[in-house]
Design an enzyme around this catalytic site. Structure first.
Site, PDB file in Angstrom:
ATOM      1  N   GLU A   1      -2.624  -5.589   0.574  1.00 56.05           N
ATOM      2  CA  GLU A   1      -3.362  -4.802  -0.415  1.00 56.05           C
ATOM      3  C   GLU A   1      -3.205  -5.494  -1.750  1.00 56.05           C
ATOM      4  O   GLU A   1      -2.107  -5.939  -2.101  1.00 56.05           O
ATOM      5  CB  GLU A   1      -2.794  -3.383  -0.555  1.00 56.05           C
ATOM      6  CG  GLU A   1      -3.084  -2.474   0.584  1.00 56.05           C
ATOM      7  CD  GLU A   1      -2.618  -1.048   0.320  1.00 56.05           C
ATOM      8  OE1 GLU A   1      -2.579  -0.626  -0.855  1.00 56.05           O
ATOM      9  OE2 GLU A   1      -2.284  -0.368   1.303  1.00 56.05           O
TER      10      GLU A   1
ATOM     11  N   GLU B   1       3.610   1.318   3.161  1.00 51.66           N
ATOM     12  CA  GLU B   1       4.443   1.552   1.974  1.00 51.66           C
ATOM     13  C   GLU B   1       5.592   2.514   2.266  1.00 51.66           C
ATOM     14  O   GLU B   1       5.753   3.560   1.619  1.00 51.66           O
ATOM     15  CB  GLU B   1       3.576   2.074   0.822  1.00 51.66           C
ATOM     16  CG  GLU B   1       2.526   1.063   0.397  1.00 51.66           C
ATOM     17  CD  GLU B   1       1.836   1.360  -0.925  1.00 51.66           C
ATOM     18  OE1 GLU B   1       1.779   2.537  -1.289  1.00 51.66           O
ATOM     19  OE2 GLU B   1       1.375   0.418  -1.573  1.00 51.66           O
TER      20      GLU B   1
HETATM   21  C1  BG6 Z   1      -1.410   1.743  -2.080  1.00 55.06           C
HETATM   22  C2  BG6 Z   1      -1.775   2.539  -0.869  1.00 55.06           C
HETATM   23  O1  BG6 Z   1      -0.372   2.421  -2.717  1.00 55.06           O
HETATM   24  O2  BG6 Z   1      -2.277   1.645  -3.128  1.00 55.06           O
HETATM   25  C3  BG6 Z   1      -3.251   2.847  -0.734  1.00 55.06           C
HETATM   26  O3  BG6 Z   1      -1.301   1.958   0.319  1.00 55.06           O
HETATM   27  C4  BG6 Z   1      -3.812   3.145  -2.115  1.00 55.06           C
HETATM   28  O4  BG6 Z   1      -3.401   3.888   0.173  1.00 55.06           O
HETATM   29  C5  BG6 Z   1      -3.649   1.919  -2.970  1.00 55.06           C
HETATM   30  O5  BG6 Z   1      -5.125   3.582  -2.088  1.00 55.06           O
HETATM   31  C6  BG6 Z   1      -4.256   2.018  -4.357  1.00 55.06           C
HETATM   32  O6  BG6 Z   1      -3.807   3.160  -4.998  1.00 55.06           O
HETATM   33  P1  BG6 Z   1      -4.830   4.197  -5.577  1.00 55.06           P
HETATM   34  O7  BG6 Z   1      -4.026   5.317  -6.029  1.00 55.06           O
HETATM   35  O8  BG6 Z   1      -5.524   3.480  -6.683  1.00 55.06           O
HETATM   36  O9  BG6 Z   1      -5.755   4.535  -4.475  1.00 55.06           O
END
Ligand code: BG6
Length: 490
Positions: A387, A198
């Site tokens: 993701e 990111e």
């Molecule tokens: C992304 C990141 O922004 O979202 C992860 O690459 C992160 O590291 C994921 O964990 C989900 O966000 P969060 O804040 O729910 O963990």
């Protein structure tokens, strides 16, 4: 309609949120080891010592370090990365569970501080290198392809304390040395690499994405350039070391819509979109778009690109594009509409057509299809969604079962959207690694309560729990999805 034959189904994690073992095996302290546990209502903080030796904290997303601050982790504070969900000691058990689900790919990150504890060290730490050898051997044993992020929200804190981390050009050489060490060491064991997780998050999370304790736009513009140069040099180094290496970028993507058809809302949405596109434009096309240079100029930011920098960016373009996708948001140019919102920078203006998660993230599978189309139209490179998922509170029933239908519903709708993008729109999507395939610490809030996994890990925010792994209902569901190559989503 089925997914392509060799589609890479899997799951994703990151060392700073999953690995633990923060001070074992010669590992150094990373910027994430200095972030405290937060919650849905209590923001994460970063700890540092002032020049008078006093320990202070500031909110992670609003960090502006006082001169002479030394960042670190100190006794008496609760740092969730210390233990995270302890992949360090459970990797065999966890990888066996991923194999049981049928994973073809597993995304993990290497902790830079396990390999170069201070970032600027001349020699790598053999024990750290060996740890990842063991991981890759274990994955290879089950035929699971690793997808390795070189930098996922952690930078050696020694680099921040020495010269302000990525704000300083010297960090580029340190990173390229680290990446080169990994490329040489893991040749034959890894094929797919990502440079920076990111990368576009630097703009609102200088600490998180770059270890830079500042909100100053000029400092962040420099840090961005340095990461983009490091990314390009890394791509080049990878190809020189092994022709089979494929290196991708990674963008944090949230689809955005104009709140109304008022042209001012549309223009505002486009401006925001350009800001995100800028990063993938540089990494995939090899040059700064003129809109970004104009933006810097208008903001009075002192920014120049040398001929040498331009050449580096041109020669180091990525082989494939990856991004995270959780939600969409609306953008409005109307100050009254904006004022009426909660002000959560991640979620933007509420969309009346969509439901939101308990953390206010709008659930929008169509936005994923739109994102896939946008990326593919622009770059014509293979794509991976690295993701995606639903952060939710899971309840362990008395008999030990966990019924996470909400997660299954979320994932099903997003897999359907990917299917449409591939089979209706002709997008070249090659892989899908949903986030936190096993429970891990939340990056934005630093809590355990927000869980994404197919596998529950019994660690709680109050420090209780024994780390036991428990399969949720989504475990068997995802196993079936993979076994039928996405055909059976029931
Ligand atoms: C992304 C990141 O922004 O979202 C992860 O690459 C992160 O590291 C994921 O964990 C989900 O966000 P969060 O804040 O729910 O963990």
């Amino acid at each position: 309609m089925v997914f392509p034959k060799d589609f890479l189904w899997g799951g994703a994690t990151a060392a700073n949120q999953y690995e633990g073992g923060w001070n074992e095996g010669g590992k150094g302290v990373s910027t994430s080891d200095c972030c405290t546990r937060g919650s849905r209502t209590r923001p994460r903080e970063v700890t540092y010592k002032t020049k008078d030796g006093k320990i202070e904290t500031q909110m992670m997303f609003a960090l502006e370090a006082p001169a002479g601050a030394t960042f670190g982790s100190y006794e008496g504070y609760d740092y969730p990365s210390y233990q995270a969900t302890d992949f360090y000691h459970h990797y065999k058990e966890d990888i066996a569970l991923f194999a049981e689900m049928g994973f073809k790919m597993f995304r993990l990150s290497i902790n830079w501080t396990r390999i170069y504890p201070n970032g600027y060290d001349e020699q790598p730490n053999e024990e750290g290198l060996k740890f990842y050898d063991n991981i890759f051997d274990e994955l290879n044993k089950y035929g699971i392809e690793p997808l390795v992020t070189l930098s996922h929200y952690e930078t050696p804190v020694a680099l921040t304390n020495k010269w302000n981390s990525w704000a300083d050009r010297r960090t580029i050489d340190c990173f390229v040395r680290y990446a080169t060490t990994c490329f040489e060491r893991y040749k034959g064991k890894v094929k797919y690499w990502l440079t920076f997780n990111e990368i576009n998050c630097i703009e609102f999370g200088g600490w998180l994405a770059a270890g830079v304790p500042s909100k100053n736009p000029e400092v962040l513009a420099k840090a961005t350039l340095h990461q983009l140069l490091a990314s390009a040099l890394t791509v080049k180094a990878a190809h020189e070391i092994d022709d089979n290496y494929k290196v991708g970028n990674m963008i944090g993507y949230s689809a955005t819509y104009p709140y109304t058809c008022n042209p001012s809302d549309v223009l505002k949405q486009r401006e925001g979109q350009r800001n995100v596109d800028f990063y993938s434009d540089v990494q995939a096309r090899g040059y700064y778009p003129s809109s970004k240079l104009k933006q810097y100029e208008q903001a009075g930011i002192d920014f120049t690109l040398s001929d040498e920098d331009e050449a580096i960016l041109k020669e180091g373009t990525v082989d494939f594009i990856t991004f995270s996708y959780y939600m969409s948001a609306c953008v409005s140019a109307d100050p009254e509409v904006i004022a009426g919102q909660s002000g959560n920078m991640l979620t933007g203006v509420s969309n009346p057509y969509l439901e939101a998660s308990d953390w206010g993230w709008h659930i929008d599978p169509v936005g994923l299809r739109i994102a896939l189309n946008d990326f593919y139209t622009k770059y014509q490179l293979p794509l991976m969604v690295v993701e995606n998922g639903l952060g939710a509170v899971d309840k362990v029933e008395e008999d030990g079962s966990i019924h996470d239908d909400y997660r299954i519903n979320y994932l099903r709708s997003h897999i359907e959207a990917m299917n449409q993008a591939i089979n209706v729109d002709g997008v070249d999507l090659i892989g899908y690694t949903p986030w936190g395939c096993i429970d891990l610490v939340s990056a934005s809030t630093g809590e355990m309560e927000k869980r994404y996994g197919f596998i529950y890990v019994d660690y709680q925010d109050d420090g209780t729990g024994d780390g036991k792994r428990i399969k949720k209902d989504s475990f068997d569901w995802y196993k079936k999805v993979i076994a039928t190559n996405g055909e059976d989503l029931t």
